[in-house]
Design a protein around this motif. Structure first.
Motif, PDB file in Angstrom:
ATOM      1  N   ALA A  23      -6.303  -5.049  -5.395  1.00  0.00           N
ATOM      2  CA  ALA A  23      -7.188  -4.495  -4.373  1.00  0.00           C
ATOM      3  C   ALA A  23      -6.782  -3.094  -3.954  1.00  0.00           C
ATOM      4  O   ALA A  23      -7.578  -2.340  -3.404  1.00  0.00           O
ATOM      5  CB  ALA A  23      -7.211  -5.411  -3.157  1.00  0.00           C
ATOM      6  N   LEU A  24      -5.529  -2.718  -4.173  1.00  0.00           N
ATOM      7  CA  LEU A  24      -5.043  -1.405  -3.761  1.00  0.00           C
ATOM      8  C   LEU A  24      -4.081  -0.873  -4.806  1.00  0.00           C
ATOM      9  O   LEU A  24      -2.893  -1.187  -4.798  1.00  0.00           O
ATOM     10  CB  LEU A  24      -4.334  -1.491  -2.401  1.00  0.00           C
ATOM     11  N   ILE A  29      -5.946   4.786  -4.404  1.00  0.00           N
ATOM     12  CA  ILE A  29      -5.431   5.617  -3.314  1.00  0.00           C
ATOM     13  C   ILE A  29      -5.694   7.093  -3.609  1.00  0.00           C
ATOM     14  O   ILE A  29      -6.173   7.848  -2.745  1.00  0.00           O
ATOM     15  CB  ILE A  29      -3.925   5.369  -3.121  1.00  0.00           C
ATOM     16  N   VAL A  30      -5.402   7.515  -4.834  1.00  0.00           N
ATOM     17  CA  VAL A  30      -5.576   8.918  -5.198  1.00  0.00           C
ATOM     18  C   VAL A  30      -7.054   9.299  -5.169  1.00  0.00           C
ATOM     19  O   VAL A  30      -7.429  10.367  -4.647  1.00  0.00           O
ATOM     20  CB  VAL A  30      -4.968   9.187  -6.584  1.00  0.00           C
ATOM     21  N   GLY A  49      -4.697   7.977   8.295  1.00  0.00           N
ATOM     22  CA  GLY A  49      -6.131   8.183   8.143  1.00  0.00           C
ATOM     23  C   GLY A  49      -6.641   7.695   6.805  1.00  0.00           C
ATOM     24  O   GLY A  49      -7.744   7.123   6.709  1.00  0.00           O
ATOM     25  N   LEU A  50      -5.858   7.908   5.750  1.00  0.00           N
ATOM     26  CA  LEU A  50      -6.258   7.439   4.427  1.00  0.00           C
ATOM     27  C   LEU A  50      -6.290   5.916   4.389  1.00  0.00           C
ATOM     28  O   LEU A  50      -7.195   5.318   3.791  1.00  0.00           O
ATOM     29  CB  LEU A  50      -5.293   7.978   3.372  1.00  0.00           C
ATOM     30  N   ALA A  51      -5.329   5.283   5.036  1.00  0.00           N
ATOM     31  CA  ALA A  51      -5.300   3.821   5.081  1.00  0.00           C
ATOM     32  C   ALA A  51      -6.550   3.269   5.754  1.00  0.00           C
ATOM     33  O   ALA A  51      -7.129   2.263   5.306  1.00  0.00           O
ATOM     34  CB  ALA A  51      -4.047   3.343   5.806  1.00  0.00           C
ATOM     35  N   LEU A  61       0.039   1.401   1.774  1.00  0.00           N
ATOM     36  CA  LEU A  61       0.072   2.626   0.980  1.00  0.00           C
ATOM     37  C   LEU A  61       1.496   2.970   0.565  1.00  0.00           C
ATOM     38  O   LEU A  61       1.737   3.450  -0.553  1.00  0.00           O
ATOM     39  CB  LEU A  61      -0.510   3.801   1.777  1.00  0.00           C
ATOM     40  N   TYR A  62       2.451   2.718   1.455  1.00  0.00           N
ATOM     41  CA  TYR A  62       3.841   3.105   1.188  1.00  0.00           C
ATOM     42  C   TYR A  62       4.465   2.304   0.043  1.00  0.00           C
ATOM     43  O   TYR A  62       5.514   2.681  -0.466  1.00  0.00           O
ATOM     44  CB  TYR A  62       4.676   2.966   2.456  1.00  0.00           C
ATOM     45  N   ARG A  63       3.837   1.215  -0.362  1.00  0.00           N
ATOM     46  CA  ARG A  63       4.327   0.501  -1.546  1.00  0.00           C
ATOM     47  C   ARG A  63       4.052   1.306  -2.819  1.00  0.00           C
ATOM     48  O   ARG A  63       4.684   1.081  -3.843  1.00  0.00           O
ATOM     49  CB  ARG A  63       3.666  -0.877  -1.651  1.00  0.00           C
ATOM     50  N   HIS A  64       3.083   2.210  -2.748  1.00  0.00           N
ATOM     51  CA  HIS A  64       2.681   2.999  -3.919  1.00  0.00           C
ATOM     52  C   HIS A  64       3.068   4.474  -3.800  1.00  0.00           C
ATOM     53  O   HIS A  64       3.330   5.131  -4.810  1.00  0.00           O
ATOM     54  CB  HIS A  64       1.155   2.915  -4.101  1.00  0.00           C
TER      55      HIS A  64
END
Length: 256
Positions: A23-24, A29-30, A49-51, A61-64
C-alpha cells in the motif's frame, strides 16, 4: 581517539527497506512528492504534509525515506528519468544529439521549476540510477564526438552548467508569472511604459529594448537559449578541430 565520522547522508548509500508494504512503496511516495512539488513548490514539501496526502502517518514514510533530504534526492532522480538522451551518431553529427540533450534538460526544469535549486544539493551524491544512466549516455555522445576520457566529462559539465544556469533564471521568472496570474505578454505590456522611461538616458540598453519590444516573450526566451547553446557548441567544435590539427601535426610524414 576521534569518533568515527557519520555515514554519507544519501539515500543511495544505505540499504533499501526490505519490509513489503504494497500500500505504501517508495515509488508511490516519490510520485506523490513530485505531484505536491509541481502543485505547491518546494516550500510546501514536508514529511508530515506528504503523509497526509498519502493518507498515512509520517512514521510510515520513515520506513522508506529517512528524512526530507533523502526525499529530495529521490524526486530529483525521478525527474532525471524524464531526460531524453539520443544514441551517438559519430564524430560528424555530434552537435544535434547534444542540442537535443540540452533542450530536454531545459524542458524538464521549466516543467518542474522547483527542481532548479535542488540540483546542486543532489550533486553531492550523484548516485541515483537515473542520473547515472543519463550521465553515462551523455558521456557516450562526447566520446563519439572525439573528446577523450577526462576532457569528455569537463565538456559535459560545461554544457550542463550553461543549461542549468540559464534555466534556473527562466524557471524563477516563470514562477513569478504564475503567481501573478498574468501571461508573459500581459506582463511585458504592463512593464513597458516604466521600462521605456527607465531607459531614456541609456541609449544602448534602449536600442536593445526597442529591437525586441514587439517580439513574443516566449520566442525571445527560446532564441536566447538557443543562441547561447550554439555559441557553447561552437567552442566545443573549435576545440575538437584544434585537437585534430595537433594530432595531424604530431604524425610523422609518410606514416599511415
Amino acid at each position: 581517539m576521534p569518533a568515527d565520522k557519520p555515514p554519507i547522508p544519501s539515500v543511495w548509500a544505505r540499504p533499501r527497506a526490505r519490509r513489503a508494504q504494497p500500500a505504501l512503496s517508495r515509488e508511490r511516495i516519490v510520485a506523490e512528492a513530485v505531484r505536491l512539488l509541481d502543485e505547491e513548490g518546494m516550500e510546501a514539501l514536508s514529511m508530515r504534509g506528504l503523509a497526509v496526502r498519502l493518507g498515512t502517518a509520517a512514521t510510515s514514510l520513515y520506513r522508506h525515506v529517512a528524512n526530507k533530504d533523502e526525499l529530495i534526492e529521490l524526486v530529483v532522480d525521478e525527474l532525471y528519468g524524464e531526460l531524453e538522451v539520443p544514441d551517438p551518431v559519430g564524430a560528424t553529427g555530434w552537435r544535434a544529439p547534444l542540442e537535443h540533450c540540452a533542450q530536454s534538460l531545459r524542458s524538464v526544469i521549466l516543467r518542474h521549476p522547483w527542481v532548479a535549486p535542488a540540483l546542486g544539493q543532489v550533486g553531492l551524491a550523484e548516485l541515483g540510477p537515473n542520473l547515472i544512466d543519463r550521465s553515462e549516455r551523455r558521456l557516450a555522445l562526447f566520446h563519439a564526438a572525439g573528446f577523450p576520457p577526462g576532457e569528455a566529462e569537463q565538456a559535459m559539465n560545461g554544457l550542463l552548467a550553461y543549461v542549468i544556469g540559464m534555466s534556473i533564471s527562466e524557471a524563477a521568472y516563470l514562477s513569478v508569472l504564475a503567481r501573478s496570474g498574468r501571461t508573459e505578454q500581459e506582463w511585458a505590456e504592463c512593464l513597458r511604459p516604466a521600462a521605456e522611461r527607465a531607459l531614456d538616458d541609456h541609449p544602448r540598453l534602449r536600442e536593445e529594448f526597442v529591437a525586441r519590444r514587439d517580439a513574443d516573450p516566449r520566442v525571445v526566451r527560446d532564441t536566447s537559449f538557443a543562441y547561447g547553446l550554439d555559441r557553447f557548441l561552437d567552442g566545443l567544435q573549435t576545440r575538437l578541430a584544434a585537437r585534430e590539427s595537433a594530432k595531424q601535426s604530431s604524425t610523422p610524414q609518410g606514416s599511415t
